[in-house]
Design a protein around this motif. Sequence first.
Motif, PDB file in Angstrom:
ATOM      1  N   TRP A 187      23.428  78.534   6.856  1.00  0.00           N
ATOM      2  CA  TRP A 187      23.223  77.525   5.816  1.00  0.00           C
ATOM      3  C   TRP A 187      23.788  78.006   4.481  1.00  0.00           C
ATOM      4  CZ3 TRP A 187      21.134  72.665   6.451  1.00  0.00           C
ATOM      5  CH2 TRP A 187      20.892  71.937   5.276  1.00  0.00           C
ATOM      6  N   LYS A 188      23.548  79.269   4.182  1.00  0.00           N
ATOM      7  CA  LYS A 188      23.974  79.830   2.900  1.00  0.00           C
ATOM      8  C   LYS A 188      25.496  79.799   2.766  1.00  0.00           C
ATOM      9  CE  LYS A 188      22.680  83.732  -0.067  1.00  0.00           C
ATOM     10  NZ  LYS A 188      21.856  84.959  -0.139  1.00  0.00           N
ATOM     11  N   ASP A 228      26.642  75.964   2.663  1.00  0.00           N
ATOM     12  CA  ASP A 228      26.190  75.343   1.424  1.00  0.00           C
ATOM     13  C   ASP A 228      27.014  75.838   0.237  1.00  0.00           C
ATOM     14  OD1 ASP A 228      24.282  73.826  -0.262  1.00  0.00           O
ATOM     15  OD2 ASP A 228      23.669  75.807  -0.927  1.00  0.00           O
ATOM     16  N   TYR A 229      27.272  77.121   0.190  1.00  0.00           N
ATOM     17  CA  TYR A 229      28.040  77.675  -0.936  1.00  0.00           C
ATOM     18  C   TYR A 229      29.469  77.138  -0.948  1.00  0.00           C
ATOM     19  CZ  TYR A 229      30.474  80.901  -3.996  1.00  0.00           C
ATOM     20  OH  TYR A 229      31.248  81.431  -4.996  1.00  0.00           O
ATOM     21  N   ALA A 235      30.529  74.374   0.383  1.00  0.00           N
ATOM     22  CA  ALA A 235      30.494  72.943   0.082  1.00  0.00           C
ATOM     23  C   ALA A 235      30.319  72.719  -1.415  1.00  0.00           C
ATOM     24  CB  ALA A 235      29.370  72.266   0.860  1.00  0.00           C
ATOM     25  N   ALA A 236      29.457  73.518  -2.033  1.00  0.00           N
ATOM     26  CA  ALA A 236      29.231  73.384  -3.472  1.00  0.00           C
ATOM     27  C   ALA A 236      30.465  73.807  -4.270  1.00  0.00           C
ATOM     28  CB  ALA A 236      28.027  74.217  -3.891  1.00  0.00           C
ATOM     29  N   TYR A 264      16.362  73.359   9.972  1.00  0.00           N
ATOM     30  CA  TYR A 264      16.406  73.658   8.544  1.00  0.00           C
ATOM     31  C   TYR A 264      14.992  73.836   8.008  1.00  0.00           C
ATOM     32  CZ  TYR A 264      16.343  72.662   3.551  1.00  0.00           C
ATOM     33  OH  TYR A 264      16.095  72.712   2.208  1.00  0.00           O
ATOM     34  N   GLY A 273      17.501  76.898   1.261  1.00  0.00           N
ATOM     35  CA  GLY A 273      18.219  76.412   0.095  1.00  0.00           C
ATOM     36  C   GLY A 273      18.033  74.919  -0.066  1.00  0.00           C
ATOM     37  N   ALA A 274      18.828  74.336  -0.931  1.00  0.00           N
ATOM     38  CA  ALA A 274      18.718  72.899  -1.201  1.00  0.00           C
ATOM     39  C   ALA A 274      19.017  72.087   0.064  1.00  0.00           C
ATOM     40  CB  ALA A 274      19.683  72.511  -2.316  1.00  0.00           C
ATOM     41  N   ARG A 313      20.874  69.762   1.578  1.00  0.00           N
ATOM     42  CA  ARG A 313      22.100  68.972   1.454  1.00  0.00           C
ATOM     43  C   ARG A 313      22.169  67.954   2.602  1.00  0.00           C
ATOM     44  NH1 ARG A 313      26.880  69.882  -1.353  1.00  0.00           N
ATOM     45  NH2 ARG A 313      26.143  71.936  -2.020  1.00  0.00           N
ATOM     46  N   MET A 357      24.682  68.257   5.582  1.00  0.00           N
ATOM     47  CA  MET A 357      24.389  69.391   6.446  1.00  0.00           C
ATOM     48  C   MET A 357      23.168  69.123   7.313  1.00  0.00           C
ATOM     49  SD  MET A 357      25.242  72.419   3.696  1.00  0.00           S
ATOM     50  CE  MET A 357      24.544  73.743   4.686  1.00  0.00           C
ATOM     51  N   LEU A 360      28.434  73.725  11.228  1.00  0.00           N
ATOM     52  CA  LEU A 360      27.254  74.418  10.716  1.00  0.00           C
ATOM     53  C   LEU A 360      26.662  75.363  11.756  1.00  0.00           C
ATOM     54  CD1 LEU A 360      25.250  74.916   8.463  1.00  0.00           C
ATOM     55  CD2 LEU A 360      24.015  72.843   9.138  1.00  0.00           C
TER      56      LEU A 360
END
Length: 487
Positions: free
Chosen positions: A286-287, A290-291, A293-294, A376, A381-382, A384, A387, A422
Amino acid sequence: MSAQVDRQTGLDALEQRLAEDLSLLELPAKPWVAERTHDGERVRDVVVIGAGMCGLAVTAKLILTGINNVVAYDAAPAGLEGPWVTFARMETLRSPKTLHGPALGLPQLTFRAWFTAQWGSEAWESLDKIPKQQWMEYLVWYRNVLDLPVRNNVRMTGIAEAGDLIALDLEGAETGRVYTRHLVLATGRSGLGGFAVPDFLDGIDRRFWAHSADDIDFTALQGKRIAVIGAGASSMDNAATALESGAASVDLLIRRKEMPRINKMTGIGSQGVVHGMHQLPDAWKWKFVDYTAASQTPPPRSSTLRVSRHPNARFLLDCGIRAVTQEAENLLIETTQQPMRYDFLIAATGFKNDFSGRPEFAALAPHIRSWSDGRYTPEMGAPREDMLASPDLGPAFEFREKIPGACPMLAHIHCFNDAAMLTHGKVSGDIPAVSAGADRLVRGITASLFAEDVETHFASLIAYDIPELQGDEWLDSTPLLNKDNAL
């Protein structure tokens, strides 16, 4: 001798070397899967939906592994599979030319071998990036040289359970119902959903807008004011195509205050990432995703320059869209900067994993377990949204059930497309690691087919009766042994 003849001579020599390599490696392996029938019809061991790059790589790997009762279906005509010569509007591939792509560890099957066989080493050294049309020509050769069983102009319209088999409904060049033991969905960027379309386009007549993956008539945009949403590769490619087709102006409406500049995942690309990402704990998966994607992936420099060289192109940063209103002959777009009018809008807004949006997946959609179904946790984390909608896949890319036992066939349906990222990393959609992904998938299918037929294989073990020794290789010394050792 003409250049075309020289090219064909080089290609013939390459194909001969490839045939020799396959022979040395004893490939394809001998068939080993027990044949099945259903209502008198032959059951396929594996059906692959999609004959783009990923579908071809999987089909080839299956056959090389001795699973030869396989077929791949693609809705597109031959030579138009995948995005390369349809909605991919870039001039060249983004990936470095040296990547071996779908070659499955066979040097003679690489794009480089195919290219140099026809144009030579000097041409290879001077080549920068691979033209997309040339990549498609390579994939056509790949399919033909391996004699892969691909059937074009065939669309899957439904999936149903048939005992321990999967029933597929087809229409097009082949119609009716076929049965298979395993199903691979090599459905590309669209994954299992379809276009991601912003809510502000709900109710807007389609004559005023298109998704970047639509079949757009760019000649009809000549002389028109065009808006393109986004700053990714597809945004640039569509904007450039509109400008080159004679659009009066093209504005890129970019929500971010700055363009993304660094391609993070490319920067850490390695065999560790390819083979290790799917083994990581979920929190780390996820980390990473997510990173990236951000951070977002920047468009290629060449694609961006292809747009900016036009004086009638504008990059409007910090320009989010609040609302779109359809007027008589154009669109009024309310942005965070000011209201603006355009004749046409192109939404380069990507794809989504909305299983319910595809009627052919209607039997599966309610049962597919996603990351939102417990995989999840907030500590990762957030949350999203895109995801969370990703399917929660098993080690062989197989779907998992939300409720155990509610849809057993999911264990034999494999998600080998962009939606698998993912869970498995980027091994089922992009050029760099597609061979590793195909290998991982086929190892899983191979193990499953063997386990499903374990009684048959054990019966074959018992029944096998071809002796290696004929009985005349030695003299029976038992009488002498008894005499010499008598007490």
